[in-house]
Design an enzyme around this catalytic site. Structure first.
Site, PDB file in Angstrom:
ATOM      1  N   LYS A  25      16.792  -5.843  58.993  1.00  0.00           N
ATOM      2  CA  LYS A  25      16.715  -4.847  60.257  1.00  0.00           C
ATOM      3  C   LYS A  25      15.535  -4.714  60.902  1.00  0.00           C
ATOM      4  O   LYS A  25      15.617  -4.146  61.929  1.00  0.00           O
ATOM      5  CB  LYS A  25      17.488  -3.609  59.596  1.00  0.00           C
ATOM      6  CG  LYS A  25      18.823  -3.787  58.914  1.00  0.00           C
ATOM      7  CD  LYS A  25      20.041  -3.673  59.839  1.00  0.00           C
ATOM      8  CE  LYS A  25      21.167  -3.508  59.258  1.00  0.00           C
ATOM      9  NZ  LYS A  25      22.272  -3.506  59.996  1.00  0.00           N
ATOM     10  N   THR A  50      15.066  -3.526  67.072  1.00  0.00           N
ATOM     11  CA  THR A  50      16.241  -2.304  67.293  1.00  0.00           C
ATOM     12  C   THR A  50      16.233  -2.070  68.731  1.00  0.00           C
ATOM     13  O   THR A  50      15.174  -1.561  69.378  1.00  0.00           O
ATOM     14  CB  THR A  50      16.207  -1.467  66.640  1.00  0.00           C
ATOM     15  OG1 THR A  50      16.410  -1.453  65.040  1.00  0.00           O
ATOM     16  CG2 THR A  50      17.395  -0.337  66.917  1.00  0.00           C
TER      17      THR A  50
END
Length: 403
Positions: A240, A244
């Protein structure tokens, strides 16, 4: 009845007088500064309001001033845009939106990502734990979340470099290392904190609007094959943290009064600190496009946990808030197959590929693919509030021979 705006605003514009979202822009040849979107223009607030708070490359200084100041500035902007007598003064502060460069709207402090959609969590559970309860035992008792990496939040339009890492090996083999082959997106909604809180105190659900300034769109890019190998026992990490994406416009909470809605009915009793008496569910309609084709329309109104509950849980242990703290909802998914917010759900973990207009198919993202997420919400008098878009294109990471 709201007064008429003297700046021309196209009928289908997402940025009307009811919205007035904030962002940071760089005019041609000029330094970055704070602006507000109105129609096809960006209003330079430092110049229009004669206020150096907005002559900065981030919203943070304004965010830190608190709710009363946010409301005061919103009222002043509305007055400037509706009182034609001041047009000669304000008009020089307007820039064509297609002639400015949009930047990251705030300087991030901490970043937390939640897992607040029951439909998303249940779909993932059914895929990964077939024959078992799809939701984990704690899921309906607290909003599950994890700390992300604030340094890799990027503004819409930034290319996303395909991550490399280890993946699950065959029995007895060494873990393979290389580029992710199961690169995914997650359509999310983000919340920007303005007013801080002291360490050792809690922020209650009823105090949500005193601390959170506004709302934006998020694409939490996710490498599912890296995630499957690394996430037990501590959760997401390299899968992750590479990027973003955040939309460049922050819609103030004060623009979303008509979008507030009750969350879905609770099927488990909540601890008092999570009882949201002010109905901070939001009726946002998201749309996800892959290479220009709509692949999903997730409804944020279906989210089990509200942003006020997320904030309350994030601070119930005494964790402090800082100006610029940012948290996201987790993947937004609805009950229908066309309402799923990530490719893992849309293709059911690769079983049901998506067919694009050129005849090609996708289970996960390929280099060169571009994903755009947009959203609207109800505004006053039947209008719609727009959030702009968060867009990103996947590019390959150069091969390193030492790997």
């Amino acid at each position: 009845m709201t007064s008429r705006c003297w700046v021309p605003v196209p009928e289908d514009s997402p940025f009307t007088l009811h919205n007035l979202p904030y962002g940071v822009f760089a005019p041609d040849g000029g330094a970055p500064r704070v602006g507000v979107a109105i129609g096809e223009h960006v209003l330079d607030l430092a110049r229009a309001l004669d206020d150096d708070t907005f002559a900065r490359p981030a919203l943070n200084a304004f965010l830190a001033q608190g709710r009363d100041r946010w409301r005061d500035v919103r009222a002043k902007i509305t007055a400037l845009l509706t009182d034609a007598s001041g047009r000669d003064t304000v008009e020089p502060a307007l820039h064509r939106a297609d002639r400015v460069r949009m930047l990251m709207p705030f300087e991030p402090a901490d970043y937390v990502d939640f897992y607040a959609s029951e439909h998303h969590a249940a779909n993932i559970g059914r895929m990964l734990r077939p024959g078992q309860e799809p939701l984990t035992p704690q899921w309906k008792h607290l909003p599950i979340g994890y700390h992300g990496r604030s340094g890799t939040l990027v503004v819409s339009g930034t290319d996303v470099v395909r991550p490399w890492g280890q993946t699950r090996p065959a029995d007895g083999a060494e873990p393979p290392f290389g580029p992710s082959r199961r690169l995914d997106i997650e359509a999310e909604v983000g919340f920007v904190v303005g007013t801080p809180s002291p360490r050792g105190t809690r922020v209650g659900v009823d105090d949500f609007a005193d601390h959170v300034f506004g709302v934006c769109l998020v694409n939490d890019w996710s490498a599912r094959d890296l995630q499957a190998w690394e996430y037990v026992p501590l959760g997401p990490f390299l899968a992750k943290s590479f990027a973003t994406s955040v939309s460049p416009w922050i819609v103030p909470l004060d623009a979303l009064g008509a979008a507030r809605t009750a969350p879905p009915e609770r099927t488990e009793p909540l601890r008092p600190y999570l009882r949201d008496g002010e109905d901070w569910g939001l009726d946002l309609a998201l749309e996800v496009r892959l290479n220009g084709q709509v692949v999903s329309r997730p409804p944020f109104s279906a989210m089990y946990w509200t942003p006020a509950q997320m904030l309350a849980h994030m601070t119930v242990n005494g964790a402090s808030l800082r100006t610029g703290d940012f948290y996201a909802s987790g993947t937004v998914s609805g009950p229908g197959p066309r309402e799923r917010g990530c490719l893992m759900e849309i293709t059911w973990n690769g079983r049901d590929p998506v067919t694009l207009p050129d005849g090609s198919t996708r289970t996960f993202l390929e280099d060169g693919d571009e994903v755009a997420i947009t959203a609207t919400a109800p505004g006053p008098d039947g209008t719609r509030i727009g959030f702009g878009e968060v867009r990103g294109r996947v590019v390959a990471q150069p091969l390193r021979t030492e790997d």
